[in-house]
Design a protein around this motif. Sequence first.
Motif, PDB file in Angstrom:
ATOM      1  N   GLY A 147       1.081  -0.959   0.204  1.00 61.55           N
ATOM      2  CA  GLY A 147       0.677   0.166   0.088  1.00 61.55           C
ATOM      3  C   GLY A 147       1.049   0.968  -0.182  1.00 61.55           C
ATOM      4  O   GLY A 147       0.249   1.985   0.190  1.00 61.55           O
ATOM      5  N   ASN A 148       2.228   1.121   0.014  1.00 62.56           N
ATOM      6  CA  ASN A 148       2.719   2.408  -0.644  1.00 62.56           C
ATOM      7  C   ASN A 148       2.805   2.899  -1.973  1.00 62.56           C
ATOM      8  O   ASN A 148       2.944   2.163  -2.640  1.00 62.56           O
ATOM      9  CB  ASN A 148       4.345   1.980  -0.076  1.00 62.56           C
ATOM     10  CG  ASN A 148       4.236   1.319   1.192  1.00 62.56           C
ATOM     11  OD1 ASN A 148       3.766   1.965   2.386  1.00 62.56           O
ATOM     12  ND2 ASN A 148       4.753   0.122   1.497  1.00 62.56           N
ATOM     13  N   TRP A 149       2.435   3.915  -2.148  1.00 66.28           N
ATOM     14  CA  TRP A 149       2.561   4.340  -3.528  1.00 66.28           C
ATOM     15  C   TRP A 149       3.998   5.037  -3.623  1.00 66.28           C
ATOM     16  O   TRP A 149       4.796   5.040  -3.302  1.00 66.28           O
ATOM     17  CB  TRP A 149       1.908   6.038  -2.797  1.00 66.28           C
ATOM     18  CG  TRP A 149       0.180   6.137  -2.451  1.00 66.28           C
ATOM     19  CD1 TRP A 149       0.312   6.676  -1.289  1.00 66.28           C
ATOM     20  CD2 TRP A 149      -0.162   5.551  -3.366  1.00 66.28           C
ATOM     21  NE1 TRP A 149      -1.447   6.608  -1.162  1.00 66.28           N
ATOM     22  CE2 TRP A 149      -1.506   5.344  -2.220  1.00 66.28           C
ATOM     23  CE3 TRP A 149      -1.136   4.378  -4.425  1.00 66.28           C
ATOM     24  CZ2 TRP A 149      -3.226   4.939  -2.214  1.00 66.28           C
ATOM     25  CZ3 TRP A 149      -2.350   4.223  -4.477  1.00 66.28           C
ATOM     26  CH2 TRP A 149      -3.240   4.218  -3.497  1.00 66.28           C
ATOM     27  N   LEU A 150       4.032   4.502  -4.884  1.00 68.20           N
ATOM     28  CA  LEU A 150       4.914   4.624  -5.978  1.00 68.20           C
ATOM     29  C   LEU A 150       4.906   6.132  -7.157  1.00 68.20           C
ATOM     30  O   LEU A 150       3.654   6.109  -7.939  1.00 68.20           O
ATOM     31  CB  LEU A 150       5.231   3.965  -7.045  1.00 68.20           C
ATOM     32  CG  LEU A 150       5.100   1.946  -5.899  1.00 68.20           C
ATOM     33  CD1 LEU A 150       5.378   0.772  -7.178  1.00 68.20           C
ATOM     34  CD2 LEU A 150       6.409   1.921  -5.944  1.00 68.20           C
ATOM     35  N   ASP A 151       6.071   6.645  -7.129  1.00 64.50           N
ATOM     36  CA  ASP A 151       5.884   7.329  -8.557  1.00 64.50           C
ATOM     37  C   ASP A 151       6.541   6.812  -9.430  1.00 64.50           C
ATOM     38  O   ASP A 151       7.823   6.438  -9.949  1.00 64.50           O
ATOM     39  CB  ASP A 151       7.044   8.540  -8.121  1.00 64.50           C
ATOM     40  CG  ASP A 151       6.785   9.582  -6.890  1.00 64.50           C
ATOM     41  OD1 ASP A 151       5.458   9.939  -6.463  1.00 64.50           O
ATOM     42  OD2 ASP A 151       7.543   9.994  -6.344  1.00 64.50           O
ATOM     43  N   MET A 152       6.276   6.689 -10.849  1.00 65.50           N
ATOM     44  CA  MET A 152       6.149   5.728 -12.059  1.00 65.50           C
ATOM     45  C   MET A 152       5.645   6.347 -12.872  1.00 65.50           C
ATOM     46  O   MET A 152       5.221   7.437 -13.300  1.00 65.50           O
ATOM     47  CB  MET A 152       5.818   4.737 -11.621  1.00 65.50           C
ATOM     48  CG  MET A 152       5.506   3.639 -10.792  1.00 65.50           C
ATOM     49  SD  MET A 152       4.900   1.955 -11.127  1.00 65.50           S
ATOM     50  CE  MET A 152       6.398   0.698 -12.729  1.00 65.50           C
TER      51      MET A 152
END
Length: 101
Positions: free
Chosen positions: A96-101
């Motif tokens: 549930g950690n947000w990723l920068d993609m």
Amino acid sequence: MKQLVFATALAIGSLGTITATETTPIFHDGIMEGIFAQDFSEIKIEALPEEITAALAKNFPGASISQAFVNEEAEYKLIVTSETGEEMELYADAEGNWLDM
């Protein structure tokens, strides 16, 4: 001069031999970089880990998921509609950690 033209032609011609499993080169400011294609497969929204749906409810209250995708690295791509009707793409890992993609 002929050697320069020949070397340039070889360099440009070799770009066409890249397969789908390799990175695709791009050029900007004279520097070549690779772009890594992210192969996401669509999954049912119900198959998302609970941690992702909990993170969405906490960080984006009132948002709803319209589509969900996963890749081989267990990274999730979500197509989400906010309370205001704005559609956005979000990426998260299985915890549930947000990723920068």
